[in-house]
Structure formats: structure tokens, C-alpha cells
Scaffold this motif. Structure first.
Motif, short mmCIF file in Angstrom:
data_model
loop_
_atom_site.label_atom_id
_atom_site.label_comp_id
_atom_site.label_asym_id
_atom_site.label_seq_id
_atom_site.Cartn_x
_atom_site.Cartn_y
_atom_site.Cartn_z
N PRO A 1 33.88 35.77 42.04
CA PRO A 1 32.40 37.46 42.54
C PRO A 1 31.31 36.94 41.70
O PRO A 1 31.82 36.90 40.25
N SER B 1 31.95 51.75 44.89
CA SER B 1 33.02 51.08 45.04
C SER B 1 32.91 50.21 43.98
O SER B 1 31.77 49.48 43.72
N TRP C 1 28.51 40.23 40.16
CA TRP C 1 28.25 41.74 40.33
C TRP C 1 26.91 41.82 39.08
O TRP C 1 27.23 41.97 38.12
N TRP D 1 37.23 42.27 34.87
CA TRP D 1 36.32 41.70 35.21
C TRP D 1 36.02 41.47 33.58
O TRP D 1 36.19 41.69 32.40
N PRO E 1 32.99 46.09 43.65
CA PRO E 1 33.09 45.00 44.60
C PRO E 1 34.83 44.86 44.04
O PRO E 1 35.47 44.75 42.84
N THR E 2 35.58 43.87 45.15
CA THR E 2 36.49 43.44 44.98
C THR E 2 36.25 42.09 43.93
O THR E 2 35.22 41.61 44.10
N GLY E 3 37.30 41.97 43.30
CA GLY E 3 37.22 41.41 42.21
C GLY E 3 38.77 40.67 41.83
O GLY E 3 39.73 40.50 42.48
N PRO E 4 38.73 40.34 40.49
CA PRO E 4 37.41 40.25 39.35
C PRO E 4 36.90 39.26 39.33
O PRO E 4 37.10 38.00 40.13
N LEU F 1 30.39 35.76 47.13
CA LEU F 1 30.46 37.09 46.93
C LEU F 1 29.37 37.53 45.50
O LEU F 1 30.11 37.40 44.91
N HIS G 1 26.58 40.61 44.77
CA HIS G 1 26.92 41.95 44.90
C HIS G 1 26.08 42.65 43.97
O HIS G 1 25.77 42.03 42.70
N ARG H 1 37.38 51.47 35.05
CA ARG H 1 36.55 51.19 36.92
C ARG H 1 36.52 48.90 37.11
O ARG H 1 36.75 48.66 38.46
#
Length: 375
Positions: free
Chosen positions: A194, A293, A196, A335, A295-298, A255, A257, A331
Motif C-alpha cells: 500500500p 481513517s 499513502w 508503516w 488506510p489498510t496497511g501497513p 492500493l 491512497h 496511528r
């Protein structure tokens, strides 16, 4: 029987900080390269000039190192230049744009250097040379004088390579596409991870990532100076373009974001992604990333956060970056990634365990990439 093709000395001009990425890209094309001041040197055939322009994501332009001569007077410069094989790259009526820079040389008048070379080319090829801005695209010739030696280069790219054709709209202090591509390489992003960008602006980082994941050649949507050379092989160029289009993939689980506080700028990112043909791969959200929120990760977090005039000097920048650091620590556990920031004090204000990466040229500043991993 195969006829050996001549090899050219080539140079990929890069912005400071992008050299390592460019060397890796050329290596992937089977072209060994060496980083030098201002870019990357390599050798290749005519088709390799085409491939480099078509595929390099982090280079600004591709030059052919055409000739190197010693000249201490303008008559000597003319006499040596007129004997060069200009017909390999120039037609008799091609408009010219000659740019010269000089250091520690007896010939320091750049305007007269350009005039002398124009006269030499006209004598060599015949016909009256048209100046830049005349009808038709101008061929750029670059001359660098140092210690009375002139390195003459022919530009094969035309417009700078970061002009991919999709970023027709932008916000303040946008990333160039070449810099975005280099940043993705420096943080080690791969398409299965992912990505972001919590302050995505006009979307360049995400769009470049989508192109990389789709194996989309960055030069597919544009034209190049080499297409006007006398020895341009249109058939070979068409084959290379067809091969590039056939190599494109369409990932099913990409993915990417992005979020942006300014809804109008987020709309610009969406339109840029549409023009780039990758809108389906981007998940864009309007709002302050601190209130959205995660994103779905890491995965990889990469951004060009606002600083200085981009958000106004009246803002408390130290407080903003301290809050940015707290947000990541609380949060975004797991990541990793990086962000660009020219002020080391603001970087320290994040409270993150940072490692300084390469220093890039961005917005007229020298800007380090700060790398982090949230555990």
C-alpha cells in the motif's frame, strides 16, 4: 549478417538527488551507467537513445555527447566546428537553439559562441539556419566550455522528460514527475505494498506509482527531438512503442491512497489521474488526514508536506510538524516511508527517529528526504 550499430556517448541529465535512481533505471534497460555531476553517463546505440527517452522516469533529458574540441579563439572554434558531422543529427533547415556556458576559458561570451556555432553549422550543412522560435521544433545544442575545451551535446529529448502529458493542472510547489519517481525508488516502494500520500496535492506521487505498477512507459504520450533527426528510424521507434504498450499490465489489487485538505486541489488530482489513465487505481479522499481513517496497511507513507509559503508564514510550522509526528507514532504503527522537508529543525519537531536520505532540488531549494519507520 548483423551490422554493428555505432555506439554513442550519452548523458542523462538529472536534477540533484535523482542520479542513483537513474543509474538503476538504466541498469534495468541493460545499459551500464555511471553517476557524474549533473546526471548519469552511459553508452548506447541509436535505439538505446529511443529506449532511454521512452522509459526513464527520473531523467530530465537525454543528451548525445557529440564532440569535444579545444578552442582559444572564435576563428578556431569555427574552423573546428565546421568539420564536425552535424548531418547525423541536423537537417539543413532545422531551427536551432544553442545554449552555452563557460568556465575558466578564453571564450566567455556565450552569445558569440552561439553565433559562431550557428555559422559553422550553416556552412557545414548549407542553407540558412532558422533561429529558435521559427516554424517547426528547434533542435537544442548545448555547449559547455571549461578550461578552453568545449563539450558539444545534442539534445535528443526536446521538452523536458518530466512533461509526461498528464499534469495540465497543479497546486503550489508541485513535485516534478521525475522527482516523484526518484522518491518512490528511494523509499523502496513496490506495487504489492500500500502507498499513502496524506497530503497528495495534485496527485503526482500517486500517479507516478500507478504508472510504475502498470509498467507504463512514461514517454508514451509525447514526442521527442530525435523524431526530427535525418537518420530517425520510424519503424524501429514504432516497434519500441508497440513493445512498451504490450508490456503494460493492469494490477487488480493496487492500493494507492491519497488525501488532500483542499477539495479543489483534490479534484485536480483526480483529473490528472484521468488524463494519465490511472484514475481507477487511486483512492482519493477530501479532508484533513488527521481526521480520516488510516488506510489498510501497513505499507509506505510518502509525502511532500506543506512548509513555508505553501501554508503561510503565520502558521506555527513547528506545532504542525510536531502533530504530524504524533499522528504517525500513534496511528501509523508498522508503516515506513519518508517526507521532503528543507528545514532540519522542523524535521526534528516531528519527534520521529529519522534518517536523512538524499538531498533533492525542489522548488528552488535543496530539500532532504527524511526516512522513518514506525514501530
Amino acid at each position: 549478417m548483423c551490422v554493428a550499430q555505432p555506439l554513442f556517448d550519452l548523458f542523462a541529465v538529472t536534477a540533484p538527488g535523482c542520479e542513483t535512481s537513474c543509474v538503476a533505471e538504466l541498469d534495468a534497460l541493460g545499459l551500464p551507467a555511471v553517476a557524474e555531476h549533473g546526471g548519469v553517463a552511459f553508452r548506447g546505440e541509436l535505439a538505446d537513445i529511443y529506449r532511454a527517452n521512452l522509459w526513464l522516469r527520473s531523467a530530465s533529458r537525454i543528451l548525445v555527447r557529440f564532440a569535444e574540441i579545444r578552442a582559444c579563439s572564435f576563428p578556431e572554434l569555427f574552423q573546428k566546428s565546421v568539420r564536425l558531422p552535424w548531418g547525423r543529427f541536423l537537417r539543413s533547415q532545422t531551427p536551432l537553439e544553442i545554449r552555452a556556458v563557460c568556465r575558466r576559458s578564453r571564450l566567455m561570451h556565450t552569445g558569440r559562441i552561439a553565433e559562431t556555432l550557428t555559422a559553422a553549422i550553416s556552412r557545414a550543412l548549407g542553407g540558412n539556419r532558422e533561429p529558435a522560435g521559427a516554424q517547426g521544433p528547434a533542435q537544442r545544442v548545448l555547449v559547455r566550455f571549461e578550461d578552453d575545451r568545449a563539450l558539444i551535446s545534442i539534445d535528443s529529448s526536446g521538452e523536458l522528460l518530466h512533461r509526461r502529458g498528464y499534469r495540465l493542472e497543479q497546486g503550489a510547489a508541485p513535485l516534478r514527475e521525475t522527482l516523484a519517481a526518484a522518491l518512490l525508488g528511494e523509499v523502496g516502494w513496490q506495487p504489492h505494498l500500500p502507498l499513502w500520500d496524506p497530503m497528495c496535492g495534485s496527485g503526482t506521487l500517486l500517479i507516478e506509482a500507478a504508472h510504475l505498477a502498470c509498467r507504463r512507459a512514461p514517454g508514451l504520450q509525447r514526442t521527442f527531438a530525435f523524431e526530427h533527426w535525418p537518420r530517425f528510424r520510424a519503424g524501429r521507434w514504432q516497434v519500441l512503442r508497440q513493445q512498451a504498450m504490450a508490456a503494460m499490465t493492469h494490477p487488480s489489487a493496487l492500493l494507492l491512497h491519497g488525501s488532500e485538505l483542499d477539495p479543489d486541489l483534490l479534484a485536480v488530482a483526480g483529473r490528472n489521474a484521468e488524463r494519465a489513465g490511472v484514475a481507477e487505481y487511486l483512492a482519493l479522499r477530501a479532508g484533513d488526514f488527521r481526521h480520516l481513517s488510516v488506510p489498510t496497511g501497513p505499507g509506505i507513507l510518502l509525502c511532500n508536506p506543506p512548509y513555508g509559503q505553501r501554508i503561510g508564514e503565520s502558521h506555527n510550522l513547528a506545532a504542525f510538524f510536531a502533530e504530524f509526528g504524533r499522528f504517525l507514532r500513534t496511528r501509523a504503527v508498522g508503516w515506513r516511508g519518508g517526507f521532503l522537508l528543507p528545514d532540519s529543525g522542523l524535521a526534528r519537531a516531528t519527534g520521529l527517529n529519522l534518517r536523512a536520505g538524499p538531498v533533492f532540488a525542489h522548488g528552488g531549494l535543496s530539500v532532504p528526504l527524511y526516512l522513518f519507520s514506525i514501530s
